[in-house]
Design an enzyme around this catalytic site. Structure first.
Site, PDB file in Angstrom:
ATOM      1  N   SER A  65      -0.914  -0.485  -4.280  1.00 54.01           N
ATOM      2  CA  SER A  65       0.390  -0.154  -4.849  1.00 54.01           C
ATOM      3  C   SER A  65       1.379   0.470  -3.875  1.00 54.01           C
ATOM      4  O   SER A  65       2.550   0.614  -4.203  1.00 54.01           O
ATOM      5  CB  SER A  65       0.224   0.768  -6.064  1.00 54.01           C
ATOM      6  OG  SER A  65      -0.361   0.056  -7.130  1.00 54.01           O
ATOM      7  N   SER A 107       2.488  -1.085  -7.530  1.00 51.50           N
ATOM      8  CA  SER A 107       3.373  -0.479  -8.515  1.00 51.50           C
ATOM      9  C   SER A 107       4.515   0.329  -7.908  1.00 51.50           C
ATOM     10  O   SER A 107       5.458   0.693  -8.608  1.00 51.50           O
ATOM     11  CB  SER A 107       2.565   0.419  -9.459  1.00 51.50           C
ATOM     12  OG  SER A 107       2.014   1.531  -8.775  1.00 51.50           O
ATOM     13  N   LYS A 116       8.545   8.365  -6.301  1.00 56.01           N
ATOM     14  CA  LYS A 116       8.093   7.473  -7.374  1.00 56.01           C
ATOM     15  C   LYS A 116       7.993   8.243  -8.684  1.00 56.01           C
ATOM     16  O   LYS A 116       7.511   9.384  -8.707  1.00 56.01           O
ATOM     17  CB  LYS A 116       6.738   6.866  -6.999  1.00 56.01           C
ATOM     18  CG  LYS A 116       6.201   5.820  -7.966  1.00 56.01           C
ATOM     19  CD  LYS A 116       4.894   5.248  -7.430  1.00 56.01           C
ATOM     20  CE  LYS A 116       4.257   4.250  -8.363  1.00 56.01           C
ATOM     21  NZ  LYS A 116       2.982   3.716  -7.815  1.00 56.01           N
TER      22      LYS A 116
END
Length: 504
Positions: free
Chosen positions: A191, A167, A87
């Site tokens: 997330s 996210s 990420k």
């Protein structure tokens, strides 16, 4: 390295339709939860080019590593040659770390986060960086999960007009689409688990402090953690084993050495027999398709020998209210320290700088939603109010939440649907969360939370959450693996096109 989103290739320069069809077919095979082995980095990079940059244009991957195809092998290493996406709020030495924001577009720190260094030592190939909800979805109201100024809008491979949730949206969509063997996400509250659920994969949020957060763009010192996202519980456990451990630079990991074990140990033989499974019925919602999948999952576990116990729990609104106070205060402190410590000459050095940058670049950064969280965080300076809020939110989520529920009925784990089906992407109005799930309990308490696919509604995946107390990561993974084997539901496969009713 290859940056994305670059200007889309002219149709004449895109991969031919046959290559795209082949990549999608292979993704269908590798993206299923039964996938056990990884392909070569070159194969994954070709698939990224065919279906992330072209074809359905998932926009799950922001950048690929310049050395991915030439990464050295580590014979005998636990993750030797397995391709992992990271990420893009986690630092890697060979790629910029942007948190999705144009303010950090050139943030090449030249350093690996400790968890990334651990993965490399375990033999993993760091394939690239994934898109995310900008600033890990902590900037403003009415955001659209999976959108960032740097990466654009990530799409859900099961239905490309549906949300990938956030996210860690790019990480979830990439694993589901077969763009890597596995990926790393981060979570403050939902997330990792929400993107994993709606993208039909396994996601694990470990106990806060099991994995170092050093060199990760912060939101909350109390709640932030990185975690694995994969196609099986075993693969998630393999990643966690490599990532976990103490780090002097992150005081939260002081106890990690006593809990960082081989998390794959015992997974293959883990049993549900005699385990007491607590079902959070009020948090399971009333959507008939979701409750039907939950009932089937519970029946599967009962047939495998588990004892199913309904749990009556009502969330105290003060828990969420106080969580908001905590996140805004801790974000201001954490982001100021992080930006001030960056090497080189970044465009921003403080939260004040970020706010000013977004105002100056409002056309690109704030076309769809604002920066209300940044503004509130900037004014969150009352330490006494913060400390009271943290103590209360933790008490309600941990000792009087998960701990009390487990103890009251002598339970081994709590379960609930992780989230509802993916909603339609709407950048104007923002997300439309269905209000299903209880993951905030584990997020605020800092306790482990695993989501495992339990089926789909009209082709849209639904995950089942497993939560337990602090440092009970091994127990949660074993129970999840045992459920995974007992599951009888047919899982959906990505269709790489806009949603339509599932075939009969």
């Amino acid at each position: 390295m290859t940056r994305r989103p670059a200007p889309r290739p002219h149709p004449a320069n895109r991969p031919p339709a046959r290559a795209i069809a082949s990549a999608i077919a292979l993704s269908l095979a590798l993206g299923a939860p039964c996938a056990q082995a990884g392909e070569s980095p070159a194969t994954y990079l070709a698939r990224i080019a065919a279906i992330d940059d072209a074809g359905p244009e998932l926009d799950a991957v922001i950048v690929t590593a310049p050395s991915a195809q030439s990464a050295p092998h580590h014979p005998g290493a636990p993750l030797d040659g397995l391709s992992v996406l990271i990420k893009d709020n986690i630092e890697t030495a060979d790629m910029p770390t942007t948190a999705g924001s144009l303010a950090l577009a050139g943030n090449a720190t030249g350093r690996d986060a400790p968890l990334v260094a651990n993965l490399r030592r375990a033999g993993a190939v760091i394939l690239g960086k994934t898109n995310l909800s900008e600033w890990a979805n902590f900037r403003g109201e009415r955001s659209s999960s999976g959108w960032s100024g740097v990466g654009g809008q990530t799409k859900n491979p099961y239905a490309t007009d549906r949300s990938p949730c956030g996210s860690s949206s790019g990480s979830g969509a990439a694993v589901a689409a077969g763009l890597a063997w596995a990926a790393i996400g981060t979570e403050t509250d939902g997330s990792i688990t929400c993107p994993a659920s709606v993208n039909g994969i396994v996601g694990f949020k470990p106990t806060v402090g099991l994995v170092s957060r050093h060199f990760i763009v912060p939101i909350s010192a109390s709640q932030d953690t990185a975690g694995p996202m994969a196609t099986s519980v075993t693969d998630a456990a393999r990643l966690l084993t490599a990532m976990a451990g103490p780090d002097p630079a992150d005081p939260a990991t002081a106890e990690a050495g006593a809990h960082a074990i081989d998390f794959t140990r015992g997974l293959a033989t883990a049993s549900l027999k005699g385990l007491r499974i607590g079902v959070l019925r009020r948090q399971s919602g009333t959507m008939p398709g979701v409750t039907a999948l939950l009932d089937r999952a519970l029946a599967d576990m009962a047939r495998a020998g588990a004892v199913i116990v309904d749990v009556d729990y009502t969330r105290d609104p003060a828990m969420g209210r106080d969580e908001g106070i905590v996140l805004h205060y801790e974000f201001r402190e954490g982001i100021n320290a992080y930006l001030a410590s960056l090497p080189g000459h970044p465009a921003v050095r403080s939260l004040e700088d970020l706010i000013a940058f977004n105002k100056a670049h409002a056309k690109d950064e704030m076309r769809f939603y604002g920066q209300e969280d940044f503004l509130e965080a900037q004014g969150s300076t009352y330490t006494a109010a913060y400390r009271a809020a943290r103590a209360n939110s933790y008490r309600l989520a941990g000792p009087e939440g998960i701990d009390a529920l487990l103890a009251r009925d002598h339970l081994d784990v709590l379960v609930a649907p992780t989230a509802g089906p993916a909603w339609t992407i709407d950048p104007v109005n923002g997300d439309n969360f269905p209000g299903i799930g209880a993951g905030s309990l584990a997020a605020i308490a800092g306790y482990p939370h695993l989501t495992v696919p339990m089926g789909a509604i009209e082709g849209l995946p639904i995950g089942l959450s497993f939560m337990a107390g602090k440092w009970q990561d091994e127990r949660v993974l074993k129970i999840g693996a045992a459920y995974e084997r007992a599951r009888t539901a047919t899982l959906a496969v990505p269709r790489f096109k806009p949603w339509s009713p599932a075939p009969d």
